[in-house]
Design a protein around this motif. Sequence first.
Motif, PDB file in Angstrom:
ATOM      1  N   UNK A   1      35.321  43.860  38.072  1.00  0.00           N
ATOM      2  CA  UNK A   1      33.810  43.423  37.524  1.00  0.00           C
ATOM      3  C   UNK A   1      32.894  44.096  36.742  1.00  0.00           C
ATOM      4  N   UNK A   2      33.694  44.020  35.297  1.00  0.00           N
ATOM      5  CA  UNK A   2      32.700  45.221  34.674  1.00  0.00           C
ATOM      6  C   UNK A   2      31.626  44.442  33.818  1.00  0.00           C
ATOM      7  N   UNK A   3      30.875  45.524  33.758  1.00  0.00           N
ATOM      8  CA  UNK A   3      28.778  46.244  33.356  1.00  0.00           C
ATOM      9  C   UNK A   3      28.636  46.250  32.288  1.00  0.00           C
TER      10      UNK A   3
ATOM     11  N   UNK B   1      31.864  49.862  36.655  1.00  0.00           N
ATOM     12  CA  UNK B   1      32.736  49.000  37.209  1.00  0.00           C
ATOM     13  C   UNK B   1      33.694  49.210  38.440  1.00  0.00           C
ATOM     14  N   UNK B   2      33.241  48.726  38.924  1.00  0.00           N
ATOM     15  CA  UNK B   2      33.601  47.375  40.400  1.00  0.00           C
ATOM     16  C   UNK B   2      35.006  47.074  41.148  1.00  0.00           C
TER      17      UNK B   2
ATOM     18  N   UNK C   1      33.996  39.986  33.384  1.00  0.00           N
ATOM     19  CA  UNK C   1      33.691  41.048  32.009  1.00  0.00           C
ATOM     20  C   UNK C   1      32.398  40.888  31.804  1.00  0.00           C
ATOM     21  N   UNK C   2      31.486  41.604  31.922  1.00  0.00           N
ATOM     22  CA  UNK C   2      29.820  40.990  31.210  1.00  0.00           C
ATOM     23  C   UNK C   2      29.481  41.619  30.028  1.00  0.00           C
TER      24      UNK C   2
ATOM     25  N   UNK D   1      30.305  36.373  28.695  1.00  0.00           N
ATOM     26  CA  UNK D   1      30.825  36.482  30.141  1.00  0.00           C
ATOM     27  C   UNK D   1      32.228  35.652  29.728  1.00  0.00           C
ATOM     28  N   UNK D   2      32.943  36.818  29.954  1.00  0.00           N
ATOM     29  CA  UNK D   2      34.088  36.463  30.302  1.00  0.00           C
ATOM     30  C   UNK D   2      35.710  37.101  31.553  1.00  0.00           C
ATOM     31  N   UNK D   3      35.940  35.690  31.511  1.00  0.00           N
ATOM     32  CA  UNK D   3      36.489  35.095  32.475  1.00  0.00           C
ATOM     33  C   UNK D   3      38.237  35.221  32.894  1.00  0.00           C
ATOM     34  N   UNK D   4      38.951  36.341  32.919  1.00  0.00           N
ATOM     35  CA  UNK D   4      39.859  36.903  32.447  1.00  0.00           C
ATOM     36  C   UNK D   4      41.325  36.644  33.593  1.00  0.00           C
ATOM     37  N   UNK D   5      42.610  36.127  33.894  1.00  0.00           N
ATOM     38  CA  UNK D   5      43.082  36.241  34.478  1.00  0.00           C
ATOM     39  C   UNK D   5      44.555  36.490  34.358  1.00  0.00           C
ATOM     40  N   UNK D   6      45.220  37.121  35.550  1.00  0.00           N
ATOM     41  CA  UNK D   6      46.622  38.197  35.093  1.00  0.00           C
ATOM     42  C   UNK D   6      47.355  37.449  34.539  1.00  0.00           C
TER      43      UNK D   6
END
Length: 497
Positions: A124-126, A150-151, A286-287, A316-321
């Motif tokens: 989770x990145x902000x 970052x967490x 990621x935001x 805002x991005x949502x990305x998977x492996x």
Amino acid sequence: MNQNPPPGGTPPPIPRPPHHPSSTSIPPQFVPAHTGTAPRQSISLKILFIVLLSLLLLIPDMIIYSLNDERADRQKETTQEISKSWSGPQLLSGPIISIPYITKNNRNKDSIGGTIRLLPATLNACADIKSQTLSRSIYETTVYNADVTLNGEFDMHALKTTGIPVDRMLFSKAYVTVGIGDLKGVETINPIKIGQTEYTLDGTSDEDVYVNVTFNNNTDYTKFSQTEYEVEVVDIDDYTSSTSGCMQASISIDSTASATIPYSIIMHIRGSQSLGVTPIGAESTISMAGICKSPSFSGMVIPTERNIEADSFSAKWIVNSINRDYPQSFIGDKPYKISRSAVVTNMLVPVDRYQKTSRAMKYAIIVVLLTFISVLFAEIIVKHPINMFQYLLIGLALILFYSLLLSLSEHMQFGLSYLIAAIMTIGLISIYMLGVVQSRRVSITIGIVLSIIYTFIYVLLCLETYALLTGSIGLFIALATIMYASLKINNKGYRLQ
């Protein structure tokens, strides 16, 4: 009937036949408006001269074109110089846990076999961004300050995919790294928290797992060198082995304590032009949000959500492996693959004046030819010859338009610069034509024709998708108009009516 003269008188006058125009008389089709003995010029010679003069005028046009490129290069150099003083584009990658492992050599002795990289299971990145504009002379660039958090969690089960037995992993020598584009931009950073323990990060550039590669608006890759402070555009497969900045801390991991290990880190950084984050988590959110007048987004994927207002934005991005081409744990280094997966917010000053000026100059030959043809028709209509030197002066005025446009656009908006340069050029040529042909109607007509031409060119500069279609239709209409007007001219260049 014959009449005899009276004796001693004067013979009567002999009557003369009526006067008829002969082939040696001055043709009525063309009578110069002025007196003199200047020779006639045919339309063929005039057209040949216009073509040659138009090609000759491409020489000063190319000189201004080169000047435009030189100013654009100077803009890039100034941006790089400001970035060198402030901080370069930032790309955050991490945290990544690195665990050395041992292997057996030929003498059956233990030795370090390599390093296992463990990426987070969740990230989770902000980033809260506040941008500002720095100026040097007439050139500007955008810099920013950002508070980044970052967490997430590490999943120790991912180590099994490497095929290395757990008993060969040296957890006592493990360390955590966080990649960053330019260490100089790190103003404050809190200790990174792994599990329940906090570790202080130190700067280093020894880790090859990171390379600072970001994306520009042209979807090329811009590499910022920490040591040389140079911005270089490279192709996708054209990378070097140079590493970016890196923060590192030795950590202690108990692999048997828990399957998941939480982490968190807070930092305040500054940079210029762009901020990117690599989605190294199996699930990454990621935001980025903050103050910026002209943000744009690039990288591996575009934002899932975004909102752009007058002076602020959020994305805002949502990305998977599965969206990337590297696993959650691996042996060795994968710097290029990690960097290429970055998502980026660009905060560039929208300086498109040089690009638009360059595009405008590509239409110079069309503007010159259409103007010369209009002047030629005016010459025929008013039956007043215009000499070659006067054509040359009109052509130079048309080329001077681009020098005015370039110089004015460096101090004001491009649209206003174009308007002022067009008004100055149209006014100059219209007044000059009034003095040459002594016809107010012709002068106004030339001014209207030039206004239509420059308006049409500006519309083409503003269009993107339909620029080619609009330009083709416009040129077809112009050619049809010229062809119709040419029907009233004979092969010697004189009006038949």
